[in-house]
Design an enzyme around this catalytic site. Structure first.
Site, PDB file in Angstrom:
ATOM      1  N   HIS A  28       0.842  -1.209   0.000  1.00 37.40           N
ATOM      2  CA  HIS A  28       0.000   0.000   0.000  1.00 37.40           C
ATOM      3  C   HIS A  28       0.878   1.262   0.000  1.00 37.40           C
ATOM      4  CE1 HIS A  28      -3.565   2.394   1.699  1.00 37.40           C
ATOM      5  NE2 HIS A  28      -2.534   3.197   1.919  1.00 37.40           N
ATOM      6  N   GLU A  29       1.927   1.268   0.840  1.00 36.85           N
ATOM      7  CA  GLU A  29       2.780   2.464   0.947  1.00 36.85           C
ATOM      8  C   GLU A  29       3.627   2.665  -0.310  1.00 36.85           C
ATOM      9  OE1 GLU A  29       1.920   4.379   3.195  1.00 36.85           O
ATOM     10  OE2 GLU A  29       0.866   2.936   4.445  1.00 36.85           O
ATOM     11  N   HIS A  51       1.774   4.403  -2.925  1.00 35.74           N
ATOM     12  CA  HIS A  51       1.725   5.864  -2.746  1.00 35.74           C
ATOM     13  C   HIS A  51       2.881   6.549  -3.489  1.00 35.74           C
ATOM     14  CE1 HIS A  51      -1.466   6.970   0.014  1.00 35.74           C
ATOM     15  NE2 HIS A  51      -1.166   5.997   0.855  1.00 35.74           N
TER      16      HIS A  51
END
Ligand code: NI
Length: 176
Positions: A140-141, A144
């Site tokens: 998920h990070e 980003h």
């Protein structure tokens, strides 16, 4: 040690959350200080992960702490230039949220395990295999850093619904 600062977390939609971030060439004291601020901001939120673009810094830097045991001590991880070098064929569907999309959650399918390579705060190369919540969070990070949010995995309709709620939330917050 310099004091740590809780930074303001950008809320979707924001053009800075859609950018591809730049690799870090060298781990400078400024970048170490930025990583400390990010950890402080993440714990304060509270959250289990934060990427630099979420505080408006378009650099390939993420922080995480997915330690869930209440009695366990903090396990902060700082990853510069993180790269997924292996993903499991087996995938897993889990509910995700994001500090830039407050109080919105949705199921997202991702590889269950990943191996990630990165530079630590000392500039040393690290590689580790992640599973469970850590694997979920690191993917998920890293998304980003490529301008991708978890809602980009949802249907356009669901994504629009959430985006509209966020526009409203930002309007309310701006009004105070
Ligand atoms: Ni997020």
């Amino acid at each position: 040690m310099r004091g740590m600062t809780v930074r303001n977390i950008l809320i979707h939609p924001d053009p800075r959350l859609k950018k591809t971030c730049e690799r870090v060439a060298e781990i400078t004291p400024e970048l170490r200080s930025l990583a400390s601020d990010m950890l402080q901001t993440m714990y304060d939120a509270p959250g289990v992960g934060l990427a630099a673009p979420q505080i408006g810094e378009l650099k390939r830097l993420i922080v995480m702490d997915c330690e869930k045991e209440p009695d366990a001590s903090a396990s902060p991880l700082v990853l510069f230039n993180p790269e997924i070098v292996w993903s499991s064929d087996e995938s897993e569907t889990r509910e995700e949220g994001c500090l830039s999309i407050p109080e919105q959650y949705a199921e997202v399918e991702r590889p269950a395990e990943v191996s990630v390579r990165w530079l630590d705060v000392d500039g040393s190369r690290q590689e580790e295999k992640f599973e469970g919540l850590w694997a979920r969070c690191v993917q998920h990070e890293i998304d980003h850093l490529n301008g991708k949010l978890f809602i980009d995995y949802l249907t356009p309709l669901k994504r629009q619904m959430i985006t509209r709620k966020m526009v409203k939330l930002k309007r309310e917050r701006a009004r105070g």
